[in-house]
Scaffold this active site. Structure first.
Site, PDB file in Angstrom:
ATOM      1  N   ASP A   1      32.638  48.158  40.690  1.00 30.56           N
ATOM      2  CA  ASP A   1      33.394  48.062  39.436  1.00 30.56           C
ATOM      3  C   ASP A   1      33.466  49.450  38.815  1.00 30.56           C
ATOM      4  O   ASP A   1      32.592  50.289  39.031  1.00 30.56           O
ATOM      5  CB  ASP A   1      32.743  47.074  38.466  1.00 30.56           C
ATOM      6  CG  ASP A   1      33.751  46.562  37.445  1.00 30.56           C
ATOM      7  OD1 ASP A   1      34.455  45.583  37.768  1.00 30.56           O
ATOM      8  OD2 ASP A   1      33.845  47.130  36.346  1.00 30.56           O
TER       9      ASP A   1
ATOM     10  N   ASP B   1      35.626  54.104  41.044  1.00 28.85           N
ATOM     11  CA  ASP B   1      37.047  53.764  41.064  1.00 28.85           C
ATOM     12  C   ASP B   1      37.381  53.179  42.429  1.00 28.85           C
ATOM     13  O   ASP B   1      37.302  53.872  43.449  1.00 28.85           O
ATOM     14  CB  ASP B   1      37.864  55.026  40.786  1.00 28.85           C
ATOM     15  CG  ASP B   1      39.363  54.766  40.774  1.00 28.85           C
ATOM     16  OD1 ASP B   1      39.795  53.649  41.106  1.00 28.85           O
ATOM     17  OD2 ASP B   1      40.113  55.708  40.434  1.00 28.85           O
TER      18      ASP B   1
ATOM     19  N   CYS C   1      44.165  36.823  37.042  1.00 32.67           N
ATOM     20  CA  CYS C   1      44.193  35.751  36.041  1.00 32.67           C
ATOM     21  C   CYS C   1      45.440  35.921  35.187  1.00 32.67           C
ATOM     22  O   CYS C   1      45.406  35.780  33.968  1.00 32.67           O
ATOM     23  CB  CYS C   1      42.915  35.726  35.199  1.00 32.67           C
ATOM     24  SG  CYS C   1      42.510  37.289  34.398  1.00 32.67           S
TER      25      CYS C   1
END
Length: 437
Positions: A276, A302, A374
């Site tokens: 992350d 990254d 999402c």
């Protein structure tokens, strides 16, 4: 209701209305400083006001002769809180008005007392006329910012009203049962034994609680028997087709729900690498792994800059839960309505495409990359996959057939579904399953 509590809520809401900060940064610190008896009410007031924010703003604009100054956005936020109480809470109207008016004292802006009182009482008197005037206003009807409401209408003309309604509702708590320690039937019996009411989805069997509860007090929580995870998100680990001795990458892994779900479903992986961008967000992943007695190799970096973190060993499975607009989880994060801008969507789609391009060379021949967002906007979903397929000859897309949601030309889309007495409901989500030919 204490007027000081309303003032604190207004001070939290005001900067976010202008796109500054977020609830993820400010809500928990505020709640932790409140008396425990006030936290539930503050949580309801803040999230409810954001869920209905664009609608409430349209009403406020009808009642204000001119916009308030920048330095008085806390007074404006207080007005929205007052309107929210009158329309959506069981508080008696006179109490809602009086408490909201008195909160101007806590804001140290006694000059605003007459203004707030006038706005709320005029709304009481003229509500029907205001509703008629706003009858054709898409923000008023959807409680979405205009640009986003129009995109939902464009992409999902038949489902738009259901999307608005579900996105403005309060989500229930859905559980993921740890399959390495128990099963859903056995855990359902435990809940019944404790007198905790729940539903099980007739399509998936997933457990959703009927009432909000302190998750840490659920049976087996400390032992890692369950975690909180929306039912749409729970399909990720299933779609990965995990098997023993595979090397797996979870890209953009925080807060770690899908990392843990994959490790629960297949404890015998050769390695789980979870990456992350922000080291602070990885702390949450560490906490989740620790509670569930799981382990993964965590990397802060990254994802797209693979030279900085990749060791040269390819992966059998990659989950790319890509950064997105989060338009499928507005009901959980209603400040998204204020933090997203129209220009963000194409920029996010470009980032998603870049991440796919960066990670594809890291995948073994015959390996699976599961692309997930999402988002409910095809711009970030099947349009990104379509663009990727056109530029890569070694990609095969796997047709999906899931018990919830529906097929797209590329991939599978879930739209937000409201929790009811008979339907557990779920978030908006998208999956595309790619195999390297």
């Amino acid at each position: 209701m204490k007027h000081a509590l309303l003032a604190k809520c207004a001070q939290l809401i005001a900067p976010i209305l202008k796109g500054q900060g977020s609830l993820s940064q400010t809500l928990e610190p505020m709640l932790s400083n409140l008396d425990p008896s006030e936290r539930g009410l503050a949580h309801q007031l803040v999230l409810g006001t954001f869920r209905q924010g664009p609608r409430l703003e349209r009403i406020a604009q009808q009642l204000l002769q001119k916009p308030l100054k920048e330095k008085d956005q806390d007074v404006y936020a207080l007005m929205l809180l007052g309107l929210y109480q009158l329309d959506f809470m069981r508080t008696a109207d006179h109490a809602a008005i009086n408490n909201t008016v008195d909160a101007t004292q806590s804001l140290k802006k006694p000059w605003a007392k007459a203004l707030v009182n006038g706005v709320l009482r005029n709304y009481q008197r003229d509500q029907q006329a205001i509703f008629e005037k706003l009858d054709n206003d898409i923000c008023f009807h959807s409680a979405f910012p205009g640009w986003l409401a129009k995109r939902v209408k464009k992409f999902w003309p038949e489902q738009k009203d259901a999307v608005y309604q579900a996105s403005n509702s309060q989500p229930a708590v859905t559980l993921r049962v740890n399959s390495s320690k128990t099963n859903t039937d056995a855990y359902a019996e435990q809940l019944s034994g404790e007198g905790i009411e729940f539903q099980r989805s007739p399509k998936t069997g997933v457990i959703t609680l009927n009432q909000a509860i302190d998750i840490t007090q659920l049976p087996g929580f400390a032992e890692g028997l369950i975690s909180v995870q929306d039912s749409a998100a729970q399909f990720a680990s299933q779609l990965m087709d995990l098997a023993p001795n595979q090397r797996v990458l979870d890209a953009c892994c925080a807060p770690g729900g899908k990392t843990c779900a994959m490790l629960e479903s297949q404890p015998n992986l050769s390695q789980m690498v979870a990456i992350d961008l922000e080291a602070d967000r990885l702390k949450r992943v560490e906490q989740n792994l620790s509670r569930l007695n799981l382990s993964a190799d965590l990397i802060a970096g990254d994802v797209s800059n693979t030279e900085a973190w990749w060791d040269g060993q390819s992966f059998d499975r990659i989950l790319l839960d890509a950064p997105c607009s989060a338009t499928g989880v507005v009901r959980r994060h209603p400040d998204i309505k204020y933090l997203r801008r129209p220009e963000d969507i194409n920029a996010l789609a470009d980032t998603q495409f870049q991440l796919l391009n960066a990670l594809w060379p890291l995948l073994n021949s015959g390996g699976v990359l599961l692309y997930a967002t999402c988002s409910i906007l095809p711009t970030e979903n099947e349009h990104v996959i379509d663009r990727f397929l056109k530029q890569h000859q070694d990609v095969k897309i796997v047709p999906l057939d899931l018990p919830l949601g529906f097929a797209q030309q590329h991939g599978w889309q879930f739209l937000p579904e409201q929790h009811t007495d008979t339907t557990p409901g779920h978030d908006g989500f998208y999956y595309a399953k790619l195999i390297k030919a």
